[in-house]
Design a protein around this motif. Structure first.
Motif, PDB file in Angstrom:
ATOM      1  N   GLY A  69      -6.280   0.049   1.419  1.00  0.00           N
ATOM      2  CA  GLY A  69      -5.701  -0.834   0.424  1.00  0.00           C
ATOM      3  C   GLY A  69      -4.586  -1.707   0.997  1.00  0.00           C
ATOM      4  O   GLY A  69      -3.774  -1.247   1.790  1.00  0.00           O
ATOM      5  N   GLN A 112      -0.468  -4.443  -3.707  1.00  0.00           N
ATOM      6  CA  GLN A 112      -0.538  -3.708  -4.971  1.00  0.00           C
ATOM      7  C   GLN A 112      -1.758  -4.153  -5.773  1.00  0.00           C
ATOM      8  O   GLN A 112      -2.135  -5.322  -5.729  1.00  0.00           O
ATOM      9  N   PRO A 113      -2.365  -3.237  -6.512  1.00  0.00           N
ATOM     10  CA  PRO A 113      -3.490  -3.640  -7.359  1.00  0.00           C
ATOM     11  C   PRO A 113      -3.000  -4.505  -8.523  1.00  0.00           C
ATOM     12  O   PRO A 113      -1.857  -4.383  -8.963  1.00  0.00           O
ATOM     13  N   GLU A 149      -8.033  -5.036  -9.876  1.00  0.00           N
ATOM     14  CA  GLU A 149      -8.472  -5.640  -8.623  1.00  0.00           C
ATOM     15  C   GLU A 149      -7.572  -5.138  -7.505  1.00  0.00           C
ATOM     16  O   GLU A 149      -6.357  -5.064  -7.663  1.00  0.00           O
ATOM     17  N   GLN A 150      -8.196  -4.806  -6.376  1.00  0.00           N
ATOM     18  CA  GLN A 150      -7.446  -4.334  -5.212  1.00  0.00           C
ATOM     19  C   GLN A 150      -8.096  -4.913  -3.968  1.00  0.00           C
ATOM     20  O   GLN A 150      -9.316  -4.920  -3.847  1.00  0.00           O
ATOM     21  N   ASP A 151      -7.278  -5.404  -3.042  1.00  0.00           N
ATOM     22  CA  ASP A 151      -7.783  -5.878  -1.758  1.00  0.00           C
ATOM     23  C   ASP A 151      -7.750  -4.730  -0.758  1.00  0.00           C
ATOM     24  O   ASP A 151      -6.837  -3.911  -0.770  1.00  0.00           O
ATOM     25  N   TYR A 152      -8.776  -4.700   0.105  1.00  0.00           N
ATOM     26  CA  TYR A 152      -8.897  -3.693   1.149  1.00  0.00           C
ATOM     27  C   TYR A 152      -9.181  -4.393   2.471  1.00  0.00           C
ATOM     28  O   TYR A 152      -9.812  -5.449   2.498  1.00  0.00           O
ATOM     29  N   ARG A 157     -12.395  -7.590  -1.695  1.00  0.00           N
ATOM     30  CA  ARG A 157     -11.774  -7.413  -3.002  1.00  0.00           C
ATOM     31  C   ARG A 157     -12.661  -6.535  -3.850  1.00  0.00           C
ATOM     32  O   ARG A 157     -13.835  -6.815  -4.056  1.00  0.00           O
TER      33      ARG A 157
END
Length: 161
Positions: free
Chosen positions: A48, A51-52, A65-68, A140
């Protein structure tokens, strides 16, 4: 949740079409394909980034939504060092050019493409010719789920108290 096929399938399809060679998962069970071919290994899991973000939608759902980020190792195999190097150069160009557009349709961004390096391996009496590079991707993940919505609140106020 980032499912393996969410990034593997678009990447494998796009790279296969671009280099016109077989693209496989590295270090799997089975016989090695005939040269030339490309093998991809996930060297770091999806971690991750930031922050989501959480959004409440008007239809009684919530979206998170979270970016990895992850790192992939791309290794190109050939019968000669020249064929492995040429394939690696073409594969790298995919990530620098056409792949940035194609993969964005699958919510995959190319963050960094490192230089190609020799990855030859000495076998019993000869070398297996390999040239490769690493790619850092950002994905994402979007998850939507139903939530309970409070539609009306009544507050009773007592006088004198």
């Amino acid at each position: 949740m980032i499912a393996y096929d969410d990034w593997w399938l678009p990447l494998q399809r796009g790279l296969t079409a671009y280099v016109d060679k077989l693209v496989i998962q590295a270090e799997t069970i089975g016989e090695q394909p005939k040269y030339p071919f490309v093998a991809i290994k996930q060297t770091s899991p999806a971690i991750g980034v930031g922050q989501p973000s959480i959004f409440t939608n008007s239809d009684g759902t919530q979206t998170i939504e979270q970016d990895y980020e992850m790192v992939l190792s791309i290794t190109c195999y050939g019968a000669t060092i020249e064929s492995a190097a040429d394939l690696a150069s073409k594969a790298r160009n995919y990530f620098l050019g056409k792949g940035t557009v194609e993969l964005s349709d699958a919510n995959i961004a190319i963050v960094d493409v490192l230089a190609t390096i020799n990855r030859d391996v000495f076998l019993t009496v000869d070398y297996e010719r390999r040239v490769g590079f690493d790619v850092r991707l950002r994905l994402r993940d979007t998850e939507t789920y139903a939530i309970d919505v409070i539609e009306k609140v009544t507050i009773n106020v007592e006088e004198g108290g």
